[in-house]
Every structure is written in C-alpha cells, then in structure tokens.
Design an enzyme around this catalytic site. Structure first.
Site, PDB file in Angstrom:
ATOM      1  CG  HIS A 279      -2.053   0.923   1.191  1.00  0.00           C
ATOM      2  ND1 HIS A 279      -2.352   1.715   0.108  1.00  0.00           N
ATOM      3  CD2 HIS A 279      -2.976   1.255   2.150  1.00  0.00           C
ATOM      4  CE1 HIS A 279      -3.395   2.478   0.385  1.00  0.00           C
ATOM      5  NE2 HIS A 279      -3.781   2.229   1.612  1.00  0.00           N
ATOM      6  CG  HIS A 318      -4.223   0.656  -8.877  1.00  0.00           C
ATOM      7  ND1 HIS A 318      -5.503   0.578  -8.367  1.00  0.00           N
ATOM      8  CD2 HIS A 318      -3.558   1.562  -8.129  1.00  0.00           C
ATOM      9  CE1 HIS A 318      -5.605   1.421  -7.353  1.00  0.00           C
ATOM     10  NE2 HIS A 318      -4.452   2.036  -7.185  1.00  0.00           N
ATOM     11  CG  ASP A 374       2.942   3.032  -6.075  1.00  0.00           C
ATOM     12  OD1 ASP A 374       2.494   3.857  -5.271  1.00  0.00           O
ATOM     13  OD2 ASP A 374       2.487   1.896  -6.207  1.00  0.00           O
TER      14      ASP A 374
END
Length: 472
Positions: A279, A318, A374
């Site tokens: 996460h 994702h 990310d």
C-alpha cells in the site's frame, strides 16, 4: 432438484436465484447495481449426513469474497473510481466548494491546530534514532487520543459523533481540524528526530505544504522560505493522494471507527495499514527496485526475471485501475517541474526504459499491468527525502480522505453498525481432549512454534542457574 421457473414476486430490479439443493426460488432486490449479502441468509437447506456442522448450511448461505474483491461495505458520496477510465473525485469532507468565508474558517482552523502539545516532544525523543518514521507517526497520532477527552466516545457517550446536531458536528469538526493540522507537524517531528534536530513550531503565514517544508528543514536561518517549486509539487501530490475510495487504509479506518472509537485511534490504525509495502510503502519499493536494476540496459534482463517470477515488479498494476493510473500523467508533469530545479534523477532513464519495455510486452499487456502513481517516488527522491519517509508523505494527505469517510460514516442514516465479517471455517471439527503425555507431536512446521536462537546476554542467562528458572 428442479430448474428455475418464473417468479411472480420478481421485478426488473431483482435477482432470481434457484437453490438447486432444494428447488426453491428466491427473489433478491437489486439497488444501485448491488445485492444485499444478508439476503442470501434466507437461502437455507438441510445439512447433508456427511456435511460439516461448521458449514451452518441450515442457517443460510454466506458470501465468500476473499480480500473484498467485489464487496461494497458502505454507501458513499465521496469518491468514485472507474477502473477502466480514471478517477473522478468529489470534494472531500463537506462535498462542495466553499464560499470565501467558509474557506477562511477551514484554513484558519486547520493551521491554528497545527501546533503539537509540548508532551509530544517527550514521546518523539523516546524512539530509537533508527526507528522508521512511519512507526513514529502512527504512535504519535494514536497518542493524540489520550490528550483530548472530549473526543472520546468511551468517555462522552457513544452518540458523541452520531447525533448530527450542532454540538456533535462542532465537536467532530474540531477533531478534523486538529488531525489535518497536526498531520504535517507530527510528520516533520518524525523527520527531525531522525536527524537529531530540535523541533520547529509551525510558522505563521505559510501554506500547508510550505509550513510542512519549513518545519522539516529550518535550522535557524533568518527569513527562511522553502522552495516554491517544492511546495507546489507537494501540494499537487497531496491533492492526488488525498483520497482513493475504500483502499486498504481507508477501510481499516472505517473498520476501526465502526466500534465508535475516537478518530485519533482510527486514523492511527489507518497509518498502520498504509505502512505496508503493498500500500503506502509501494513507492518506496519502486525506488528500491530501480536501484537494484541500475542502468537502463539492465531492464530487459530484469523484465525476463519478473516473467520467470524470480523478481518482483513494483509500480505496475493496480487493484482498481486496469489502464494507466490517470494520476500518473499529472505526476509526470510535476516531475518535470521539480527536475528543472534539481536536475534529473539518474534513475529516471531506468524508470522510463522499464515503462517502455513493459508497455510493449505481451506478458504485461495481457495482465493489464500498466504503470501507476507509485513512480512519484522519483519526485520525492529528487527533493531529497529519504526512502523510508515516502510512506509518511503518503499518509499526511490521506488523513484528509480518511476523515471524510469517517465523518460520512458517523452521520449515515440508521447509525453506525460495527463491522463484523464472517469466515468460512475449514479447521478441525470437535476433538476430544488428550492428556499431554499421550499427545502425538505435530510435524508440520507451519503448525508448530519456531525456537528462537538466543545469543549474547540471553544465551548466558539460559546457561546460568537461579531460583524459579523455567524449563526451556
């Protein structure tokens, strides 16, 4: 057992289910393209002679959904994610754009409540010098719950936040102001304790992100002002990270809050969830992956190792988005602005080569593994933040989203019901008690404790003799 037949009770907005075990038909209503899981409890059947009692067949069906892959647990007006196209975010907490007067109130209260209690300094200094800043932040936010008795439903009554009257709303908003205001302060304190520096009182007159940078970096310079490029970049990234529907950490906040615990404890639980490498720790994992790859020419070999499952690919794929995360395009533009003043990160070319190769590889195309947000870790790295501070930079803005969902749940129609999922029990049925001297040792290492190899003082103490020594 019979086939499904026409059901006179069925409507166009319903689901007709035939239980082939009994031949019975059941009509289950459909609302907002969802069916209530509790409706399946009416679909009961006699237990078969050889069936496990623990299945509770006669009590109705349970719905198995490992990892909440297709379960809606709350009705929300906050954020909508279309995993095939992108995200449309509703304005958080209050749901509409503020008037000038309302904005001034909100901004003023958040910045006013940014100052931490003096007792917090002692808490931060109690951590080891090498403690992970996310552990520090989680503990610091949890500690706030012990400082404000008016925020605790255990002390003030369980309807403290659920009544929806003026007093309850005011109390709720005060805790929201405190948590948003103190998020940057506590994060900056977690940063500075690692540096062995004194803490900085939040300055007046700076923006939310400007104040954050000031508190992290000011070392007594006269007239110190953080880089406006960095403040703007953080502002953009904070906006992108403020909410993302019911991700793991937000769900953790709501699960915890469903017991009507104080919001500080609930947000601390969210921080603990965000800490994980699947996460909030993901952008840190991306940078570590890029460092391990090295130069762009090593990318093809790395990709092949990923396909052989010898390496882990971070920053791609994702849980919701099946195309490129739409936030990644904004991140790319922000990165360009930061790199203009810092120079390009040497890992950027490796990241871009990785993106290029993976996007053309059938292995990743079939699995819809597109790059996601990310890669913002490259921006944080260029701005000089240490890798283990990345999750903190994710947690600070996400506090806003958590609080928006918390406030909505407290005010939902029908009150708050504690979240209590069911399990599918597949363990042993009833067993007779066997005296310890007659028990057969279990050989499976997954079902036995692993002995600890002791060294140093523990080893010496184990070899010493003393009264009351246990038999290890």
């Amino acid at each position: 057992m019979g086939r499904p037949t026409s059901d006179s009770n069925a409507t166009s907005d319903s689901l007709t289910v035939c239980d082939n075990r009994t031949g019975k038909l059941y009509t289950i209503p459909i609302s907002n393209n969802t069916v209530p899981a509790t409706a399946f409890k009416q679909i009961a059947a006699p237990r078969k002679p050889d069936e496990r009692e623990e299945n509770e067949t006669e009590k109705g069906l349970r719905v198995a959904d490992k990892g909440f892959l297709n379960t809606a647990v709350i009705t929300s007006e906050i954020t909508y994610i279309d995993g095939e196209a992108g995200e449309t975010a509703y304005l958080l907490i209050y749901g509409s754009l503020p008037s000038k007067a309302m904005y001034d109130i909100f901004e003023g209260e958040v910045m006013h409540h940014s100052i931490a209690h003096s007792d917090a300094e002692g808490l931060f200094r109690a951590f080891r010098y090498d403690a992970h800043p996310m552990s520090i932040l989680t503990s610091a936010i949890a500690s706030l719950g012990s400082m404000y008795s008016e925020a605790n439903p255990s002390l003030q009554g369980q309807t403290l936040y659920t009544k929806g009257d003026a007093v309850s709303l005011a109390n709720m908003d005060k805790q929201i102001f405190r948590l948003i205001g103190k998020a940057t302060t506590l994060a900056a304190m977690a940063y500075r304790v690692r540096q062995g520096r004194k803490f900085v009182t939040p300055p007046a007159g700076l923006s939310y992100t400007g104040s954050f940078l000031y508190q992290m970096d000011h070392l007594g310079e006269d007239g110190y002002m953080p880089s406006p490029v960095f403040a703007k970049a953080l502002d953009v990234l904070f906006l992108l990270h403020a909410d993302h529907e019911l991700n793991a950490s937000c769900t953790t906040v709501l699960q915890t809050a469903s017991s009507l615990v104080d919001p500080y404890s609930a947000v601390a639980a969210g921080c603990a969830s965000l800490y994980g490498p699947l996460h909030g720790g993901a952008n840190e994992a991306v940078i570590r992956m890029l460092i391990s790859i090295g130069s762009p020419e090593n990318v093809p070999a790395f990709i092949e190792a990923v396909k052989r499952r010898e390496k882990v690919l971070s920053g791609f794929g994702h849980r919701v988005y099946k195309t490129s995360d739409p936030r990644s395009f904004i991140v790319r533009k922000t990165a360009d602005e930061v790199f203009k003043v810092t120079g390009k990160d040497e890992l950027l070319e490796t990241a871009m080569r990785l993106h290029e190769v993976a996007m053309k590889d059938e292995y990743f195309i079939k699995r819809k593994l597109a790059p996601n947000v990310d890669f913002c870790g490259l921006i944080y790295r260029a701005m000089g933040f240490p890798l283990d501070f990345f999750p903190v930079l994710f947690a600070v803005p996400r506090v806003v989203g958590w609080l928006a969902h918390w406030r909505q749940m407290m005010l939902q129609a029908g009150g708050v019901k504690i979240w209590r999922p069911r399990q599918v029990y597949v363990g042993p049925s009833r067993r007779d008690y066997v005296p310890i001297e007659d028990r057969v040792p279990v050989e499976d290492p997954k079902n036995t404790p692993t002995p600890v190899i002791h060294t140093g003082q523990s080893k010496r103490t184990m070899l010493a003799t003393y009264i009351g020594k246990s038999k290890l």
